[in-house]
Write a protein that holds these residues in place. Structure first.
Motif: not given
Ligand code: SF4
Ligand code: SF4
Length: 358
Positions: A79-88, A271-275, A277-282
């Motif tokens: 229900l509340y995972p350690f890591k959740q991708e919010l948007f790209r 945190v923000d990451d690059v996957v 050619d997309e930026a990912v907010r986690i």
């Protein structure tokens, strides 16, 4: 409440019934190598029927047997995972919000303290405060609880009022008295339908008596012998006792295992990451015991370890009740079991209470 009787085979039967009837994925405790995890249960053969967990401060072993089941994982992992991708965000600046809901889900065989932890999250994240949690939570269409007639050595749910029996927030509960006698009870109209579909018989007076004797013993074992209000007021009085807090936390190594396994710890960082050619907010969990938690621009607000441990305990017993009118500790004992140096939350609250009670 009407109690029903069955055997171990009825637990398996009910797994099949709820899966088919609710057309849902079943999640619960299951064997994974030499441990247990909380995960998708694909078939009834994965149900942890012949499994018994032995746990003590800093100690956890899974063996064959018929008794207590628990793991470092809990429904929080779903229900509340350690890591959740919010948007790209792609290179044209198009934003893709991820679908964080799940297929319909049944939580199967979770513990009464797990239900209490979900209640805490529901209160914390209600009113659309956290749509990611709410999307996942709304996917849960059924909750089947296993009561703990044989509780873990580190459990103190009776003190926290969260177990070892199922109290609210469940559809169906079962309790293993022995292999030939499993007691069932419905907690909702859905639970009553499942009981009818499973064709369970009413428990006899003798069945109920055997169940109640074991339940009373389980309540005794999971009771710390101190009222939770006493714990709360003692902790409040102890806040400035630096010597005491240094002492109870002296073995702590700041690993934050306790935060990660706690079914109600929710602190997260973005945190923000690059996957590609997309930026990912986690969004990912961060524990208040870890050094980086208090590291902010301009310094560190809880540099000494004892202040971080003190905050962890006070948050559970003093601050949560002020925030949501529920204790943030459900007495599951996970923080004690998975602490690499075996710091025991029961000993901490008893030590504080013995100095500051009354
Ligand atoms: S503080 Fe410890 S005992 Fe309390 S809910 Fe969290 S992990 Fe369980
Ligand atoms: S698990 Fe134990 S050692 Fe690690 S941060 Fe928590 S109390 Fe400290």
């Amino acid at each position: 409440m009407q109690l029903y009787r069955g055997g171990i085979e009825d637990i398996i039967n009910i797994y099949n019934i709820v899966k088919e009837f609710l057309k849902a994925d079943v999640y619960g405790y299951k064997r994974y190598g030499n441990s247990l995890v909380f995960d998708f249960i694909e078939s009834s053969s994965e149900l942890p029927i012949d499994v018994h967990v032995v746990q003590r401060p800093g100690f956890y072993r899974v063996s064959r047997g018929f008794g207590f089941i628990h793991s470092s994982h809990s429904p929080k992992n779903l229900l509340y995972p350690f890591k959740q991708e919010l948007f790209r965000v792609d290179q044209e600046l198009n934003i893709k919000t991820l679908e964080n809901s799940l297929k319909p889900v049944i939580l199967f065989g979770i513990k009464p303290c797990d239900v209490a932890a979900i209640n805490v999250f529901d209160k914390l994240f209600g009113n659309n405060f956290n749509p990611y949690y709410l999307n996942r939570r709304r996917s849960v269409v059924g909750i089947v609880v296993e009561e703990c007639l044989n509780p873990g050595e580190t459990c103190f749910c009776s003190t926290m009022g969260t177990g070892p029996d199922a109290r609210n927030g469940f559809d169906l509960a079962f309790a293993k008295v022995d292999r030939d006698l499993v007691i069932f009870k419905a907690g909702s109209s859905l639970g009553e339908k499942i009981v009818a579909k499973a064709n369970l018989q009413k428990a006899s007076d003798d069945d109920v008596k055997r169940y109640e004797i074991l339940l009373e013993e389980a309540k005794r074992k999971t009771n710390l012998g101190i009222g939770v209000e006493d714990i709360q007021t003692s902790l409040e009085k102890s806040i400035t006792d630096v010597e005491l807090w240094r002492k109870v936390s002296e073995k702590c190594v700041g690993c934050a295992n306790c935060n990660m396994v706690c079914p109600t710890c929710f602190c997260s960082e973005i945190v923000d990451d690059v996957v590609g050619d997309e930026a990912v907010r986690i969004m990912q969990l961060i524990g208040c015991l870890s050094y980086t938690y208090g590291l902010v621009a301009g310094g560190h607000f809880r540099k000494e370890l004892y202040t971080r441990y003190r905050h962890f305990i006070l948050h559970k017993f003093v601050f949560y009740p002020k925030q949501i009118d529920l204790f943030g500790c459900v007495g599951c004992g996970r923080c004690t079991v998975w602490c690499p140096v075996g710091i025991d939350i029961r000993e901490t609250v008893k030590t504080v209470a013995s100095r500051y009670r009354g």
